[in-house]
Design a protein around this motif. Structure first.
Motif, PDB file in Angstrom:
ATOM      1  N   MET A  53       0.923  -1.094   0.043  1.00  0.00           N
ATOM      2  CA  MET A  53      -0.056   0.017   0.114  1.00  0.00           C
ATOM      3  C   MET A  53       0.987   1.179  -0.015  1.00  0.00           C
ATOM      4  N   VAL A  54       0.654   1.919  -1.063  1.00  0.00           N
ATOM      5  CA  VAL A  54       1.748   3.247  -1.331  1.00  0.00           C
ATOM      6  C   VAL A  54       0.859   4.471  -1.144  1.00  0.00           C
ATOM      7  N   ASN A  55       1.643   5.414  -0.066  1.00  0.00           N
ATOM      8  CA  ASN A  55       0.839   6.544   0.299  1.00  0.00           C
ATOM      9  C   ASN A  55       1.753   7.395   0.519  1.00  0.00           C
ATOM     10  N   SER A  56       1.238   8.797   0.564  1.00  0.00           N
ATOM     11  CA  SER A  56       2.085  10.153   0.978  1.00  0.00           C
ATOM     12  C   SER A  56       1.275  11.054   1.730  1.00  0.00           C
ATOM     13  N   PHE A  57       1.548  12.127   2.394  1.00  0.00           N
ATOM     14  CA  PHE A  57       0.847  12.959   3.080  1.00  0.00           C
ATOM     15  C   PHE A  57       0.976  14.316   2.272  1.00  0.00           C
ATOM     16  N   LYS A  58       1.329  14.621   1.101  1.00  0.00           N
ATOM     17  CA  LYS A  58       1.367  15.509   0.366  1.00  0.00           C
ATOM     18  C   LYS A  58       1.529  15.003  -1.019  1.00  0.00           C
ATOM     19  N   GLY A  59       0.873  15.730  -2.132  1.00  0.00           N
ATOM     20  CA  GLY A  59       1.014  15.489  -3.452  1.00  0.00           C
ATOM     21  C   GLY A  59       2.364  15.851  -4.073  1.00  0.00           C
ATOM     22  N   ILE A  84       1.194  -8.067   4.169  1.00  0.00           N
ATOM     23  CA  ILE A  84       1.117  -6.454   4.000  1.00  0.00           C
ATOM     24  C   ILE A  84       2.306  -5.588   4.301  1.00  0.00           C
ATOM     25  N   TYR A  85       2.509  -4.816   3.270  1.00  0.00           N
ATOM     26  CA  TYR A  85       3.368  -3.684   3.349  1.00  0.00           C
ATOM     27  C   TYR A  85       2.988  -2.275   3.316  1.00  0.00           C
ATOM     28  N   GLU A  86       3.172  -1.544   4.139  1.00  0.00           N
ATOM     29  CA  GLU A  86       2.770  -0.119   4.143  1.00  0.00           C
ATOM     30  C   GLU A  86       3.803   0.922   3.753  1.00  0.00           C
ATOM     31  N   ILE A  87       3.754   1.827   2.763  1.00  0.00           N
ATOM     32  CA  ILE A  87       4.740   2.637   2.380  1.00  0.00           C
ATOM     33  C   ILE A  87       4.111   4.072   2.435  1.00  0.00           C
ATOM     34  N   TYR A  88       4.913   4.893   2.919  1.00  0.00           N
ATOM     35  CA  TYR A  88       4.755   6.359   3.104  1.00  0.00           C
ATOM     36  C   TYR A  88       5.658   7.225   2.601  1.00  0.00           C
ATOM     37  N   VAL A  89       5.642   7.806   1.363  1.00  0.00           N
ATOM     38  CA  VAL A  89       6.769   8.374   0.728  1.00  0.00           C
ATOM     39  C   VAL A  89       6.792   9.957   1.047  1.00  0.00           C
ATOM     40  N   THR A  90       7.989  10.385   0.985  1.00  0.00           N
ATOM     41  CA  THR A  90       8.130  12.076   1.301  1.00  0.00           C
ATOM     42  C   THR A  90       9.273  12.304   0.471  1.00  0.00           C
ATOM     43  N   THR A  91       9.082  13.752   0.221  1.00  0.00           N
ATOM     44  CA  THR A  91      10.577  14.383  -0.509  1.00  0.00           C
ATOM     45  C   THR A  91      11.492  14.601   0.568  1.00  0.00           C
ATOM     46  N   LEU A 114      -0.384  -3.855  16.104  1.00  0.00           N
ATOM     47  CA  LEU A 114       0.841  -3.200  15.602  1.00  0.00           C
ATOM     48  C   LEU A 114       2.105  -3.702  15.398  1.00  0.00           C
ATOM     49  N   ASP A 115       2.052  -4.768  16.167  1.00  0.00           N
ATOM     50  CA  ASP A 115       3.560  -5.394  16.250  1.00  0.00           C
ATOM     51  C   ASP A 115       3.487  -6.233  15.079  1.00  0.00           C
ATOM     52  N   LYS A 116       2.205  -6.410  14.307  1.00  0.00           N
ATOM     53  CA  LYS A 116       2.196  -7.476  13.047  1.00  0.00           C
ATOM     54  C   LYS A 116       2.470  -6.455  11.742  1.00  0.00           C
ATOM     55  N   ARG A 117       2.639  -5.313  11.910  1.00  0.00           N
ATOM     56  CA  ARG A 117       2.856  -4.503  10.725  1.00  0.00           C
ATOM     57  C   ARG A 117       4.243  -4.237  10.023  1.00  0.00           C
ATOM     58  N   ASN A 118       4.318  -4.150   9.030  1.00  0.00           N
ATOM     59  CA  ASN A 118       5.572  -3.636   8.127  1.00  0.00           C
ATOM     60  C   ASN A 118       5.382  -2.335   7.690  1.00  0.00           C
ATOM     61  N   ILE A 119       5.974  -1.093   8.244  1.00  0.00           N
ATOM     62  CA  ILE A 119       5.659   0.201   7.871  1.00  0.00           C
ATOM     63  C   ILE A 119       7.160   0.820   7.139  1.00  0.00           C
ATOM     64  N   LYS A 120       7.067   1.356   6.017  1.00  0.00           N
ATOM     65  CA  LYS A 120       8.309   1.877   5.796  1.00  0.00           C
ATOM     66  C   LYS A 120       8.107   3.158   5.081  1.00  0.00           C
ATOM     67  N   ILE A 121       8.880   4.128   5.619  1.00  0.00           N
ATOM     68  CA  ILE A 121       8.929   5.479   5.077  1.00  0.00           C
ATOM     69  C   ILE A 121      10.162   5.734   3.955  1.00  0.00           C
ATOM     70  N   ILE A 123       8.638   0.482  12.150  1.00  0.00           N
ATOM     71  CA  ILE A 123       8.890   1.378  11.134  1.00  0.00           C
ATOM     72  C   ILE A 123      10.237   1.401  10.825  1.00  0.00           C
ATOM     73  N   SER A 124      10.557   1.302   9.383  1.00  0.00           N
ATOM     74  CA  SER A 124      11.923   1.735   9.124  1.00  0.00           C
ATOM     75  C   SER A 124      11.931   2.683   8.030  1.00  0.00           C
ATOM     76  N   VAL A 125      13.045   3.179   7.713  1.00  0.00           N
ATOM     77  CA  VAL A 125      13.263   4.313   6.841  1.00  0.00           C
ATOM     78  C   VAL A 125      14.280   4.091   5.726  1.00  0.00           C
ATOM     79  N   LEU A 126      13.798   4.168   4.369  1.00  0.00           N
ATOM     80  CA  LEU A 126      14.726   3.965   3.183  1.00  0.00           C
ATOM     81  C   LEU A 126      14.884   5.108   2.516  1.00  0.00           C
ATOM     82  N   PHE A 127      15.885   4.948   1.759  1.00  0.00           N
ATOM     83  CA  PHE A 127      16.070   6.364   0.832  1.00  0.00           C
ATOM     84  C   PHE A 127      16.192   5.768  -0.554  1.00  0.00           C
TER      85      PHE A 127
END
Length: 316
Positions: free
Chosen positions: A8-14, A170-177, A200-207, A263-267
């Motif tokens: 699931m790919v999302n962001s909080f700004k266009g 399930i993998y959650e992605i939240y994209v930011t510039t 929450l402990d069953k989730r896989n969230i990546k920024i 939560i992990s952070v990728l570049f």
């Protein structure tokens, strides 16, 4: 646990590059030939995905509609080198953003919550059908910016499929510039992302911090007077550490350990081919009035390292 994957790919700004990343996950999976079947589902009400160069403008595109009995699918075929590849795409019409009936012509249109509930149920049913009938499948959901009740309803159903029925990962992605306001907004939104789900402990969230400005070249110019150079890797490590530290401040002591693991952070590094594949340019004399801009002839964006990082670990 099933080998079916849902990202699931999302962001909080266009403008974060959310759709480009979502499509690159599909094209990369197709190139790697690591999934039996691939589905891209556009849930972004702006419908921008349909305008991307990868979708053949010479072919009639079928768009999703609540009135239709089934979700419309399109076979997207493309070449990568000598390989002939494809994936399935379910698209929202790009003109929907200009009208009030952005997903259907229903009497409930004035009630957004009702409309979103109906659409979420239809999408969830479509995904359920895929999971029941196919194996080793990748489903990429390209969401509207923000985390509305619509996305929450779909997530709730998906996590039930993962945790209770073992039908998918399930993998959650939240994209930011790299824009500081965008990063801060993403950090603040993690509180909303992480609350309301009992597992929450069953989730896989990546920024994903998405480099759209060519950070490597910018850093070379940061301190020329002192003749110092900040390495891109040093910068990204520092940025990732900062983001994780700021997120931890949002939660109490008991929650911190879980959040830190979830939560992990990728570049995502700047890639010129991504830019080339999504711009217009002129191939004839621009002084002529009938000059028509054409899409740059570039291969679909392929990002093996990002794909592997996104699916690393699987379900908790």
């Amino acid at each position: 646990m099933s080998n079916n994957k849902i990202i699931m790919v999302n962001s909080f700004k266009g403008g974060a590059g959310k759709t480009s990343i979502a499509l690159s996950l599909c094209t990369t999976a197709a190139y790697k030939d690591c999934e039996t079947e691939i589905f891209y589902i556009d849930l972004d009400i702006l419908g921008t995905a349909a305008n991307y160069a990868i979708f053949n403008k010479d072919k009639t595109i079928c768009y999703m509609s609540l009135e239709a009995e089934k979700i419309a699918e399109n076979k997207v075929k493309f070449d990568y080198g000598e390989k002939k590849l494809q994936f399935n795409a379910c698209l929202i019409h790009p003109e929907n953003r200009l009208t009030s009936n952005h997903v259907a012509n229903l009497n409930q249109r004035s009630n957004a919550n009702c409309l979103h509930g109906i659409f979420a149920k239809k999408i969830s049913s479509y995904i359920d059908n895929i999971l029941k009938n196919k194996k080793d499948t990748l489903i990429v959901l390209d969401c509207s910016p923000g985390l509305s009740e619509f996305e929450k309803l779909i997530l709730e159903n998906l996590y039930h499929k993962q945790n209770s029925e073992n039908m998918c990962n399930i993998y959650e992605i939240y994209v930011t510039t790299l824009d500081v306001s965008h990063i801060k907004k993403t950090i603040e939104s993690m509180k909303t992302v992480c609350t309301g789900n009992p597992n929450l402990d069953k989730r896989n969230i990546k920024i994903i911090t998405n480099d759209l400005v060519d950070l490597k070249e910018l850093l070379k110019e940061t301190d020329t007077k002192k003749e110092t150079y900040i390495d891109t890797d040093q910068y990204t490590v520092g940025l990732n550490t900062y983001i994780k530290a700021q997120i931890n401040k949002l939660f109490n002591t008991d929650e911190n350990k879980i959040v830190d693991e979830v939560i992990s952070v990728l570049f995502n590094k700047y890639n010129q081919n991504l830019i080339k594949s999504n711009i217009l340019f002129h191939t004839v004399d621009m002084s002529k009035e009938d000059t028509v801009p054409l899409e740059m002839d570039a291969e679909p964006y392929y990002n093996n390292s990002l794909y592997d990082e996104v699916i690393k670990g699987g379900a908790k």
